[in-house]
Motif scaffolding. Sequence first.
Motif, short mmCIF file in Angstrom:
data_model
loop_
_atom_site.label_atom_id
_atom_site.label_comp_id
_atom_site.label_asym_id
_atom_site.label_seq_id
_atom_site.Cartn_x
_atom_site.Cartn_y
_atom_site.Cartn_z
N ARG A 228 -80.62 -16.19 -17.84
CA ARG A 228 -80.14 -15.20 -16.88
C ARG A 228 -78.76 -14.68 -17.27
O ARG A 228 -78.46 -13.48 -17.11
N ASP A 232 -77.95 -10.76 -18.16
CA ASP A 232 -76.85 -10.01 -17.54
C ASP A 232 -75.93 -9.41 -18.60
O ASP A 232 -75.46 -8.27 -18.47
N LYS A 235 -77.62 -6.38 -20.14
CA LYS A 235 -77.58 -5.23 -19.22
C LYS A 235 -76.19 -4.59 -19.24
O LYS A 235 -76.06 -3.37 -19.27
N GLN A 236 -75.16 -5.43 -19.24
CA GLN A 236 -73.80 -4.91 -19.29
C GLN A 236 -73.53 -4.22 -20.62
O GLN A 236 -72.88 -3.17 -20.67
#
Length: 342
Positions: A228, A232, A235-236
């Motif tokens: 996870r 993240d 995605k950033q």
Amino acid sequence: MPQPHCIPDSERHPTVISSWMKVLLVALADQGCNADLLLQQSGLTPEQLADPDARLPLDATTRLWQLSVQALEDETLGLWVPCYSNQNTFHALGYAFMASTTLLEALQRVARFNPMVSDAARVGLENRGDTVVLSWEAVTPEHGPSLEAMEAILSLILRSSRKIKGRDFAPLSVALMRKRCADETPFREFFRSPIHFGAPRYEMVFDRADLEQPLEWGNENLARSSDRVIEDYLKQLERDSVATRLRNLLVRDMPGGTLGHEHYARELGMSVRSLQRKLSAEDTSFNQLLNETRCELACSYLSRKPRPSLTEIAFLLGFSDTSSFSRAFHRWTGVAPGAYAP
């Protein structure tokens, strides 16, 4: 539904996470090399490596690997540099790998989350009956990665696998793009398996049953928690990629003089309007990013001991003369370069 715009491989400008290059610099320093000089010659700066999450232009990291091979006169560099890495080198991916419940699961994470390390190669994991093939193909071979950089990735994966499977663990076979070299012994001793030199892509072939055996120290909860964190991060990275990639291109070109919006829009595979829109969405603009980057680098250069001359700094930042640099620096900071005190 409109189809997503795909950037042709010829227009891609892959990046590498900075923490991986830090491993190389630590290794160089330990071997007695002037790592700072090699870094400068590659076109990279200490400021770019200060952030462990920063993305570095692939072509610059490729030059650093090539310069390192020349400095050490050692084509086996990629085999032993990973000795200087640790579980933090690739952040959560290192923890996810080591916490996997099987080695097959660990290698699946390597293939799935490879963009966290670099988007310079396409990574595949293919089941072939009783074997599993982990492969890499360069996206833009003209920019890299270098032979040594790819061999370092293979070395790191195999070293990590041996930590959790035992020191005798080895692939069934290995394929390297490197042509046969004068002394193949170090490669054969490290991989402990047949090696195909001059291959069209990098491969490691494993026994599937061996990969599927449960690992004693596997921790599914820790592995998924790390997944996870990686998701993240990716995605950033996707959100920040345009400004970050543009900044890296500006730093690369500064000593020779940066170019205009149109040039960098083409390099990033988009129109000028699209570039402006994406930068605006990240609360910045081309000129703002250029000025902020120049100011940051200028302050860093002026903080060094011994301090470079203003002429040298002006050149490194792409100014035509020291007067232009001095005026710009005063506009950015409110003080003259000579009066700047970090």
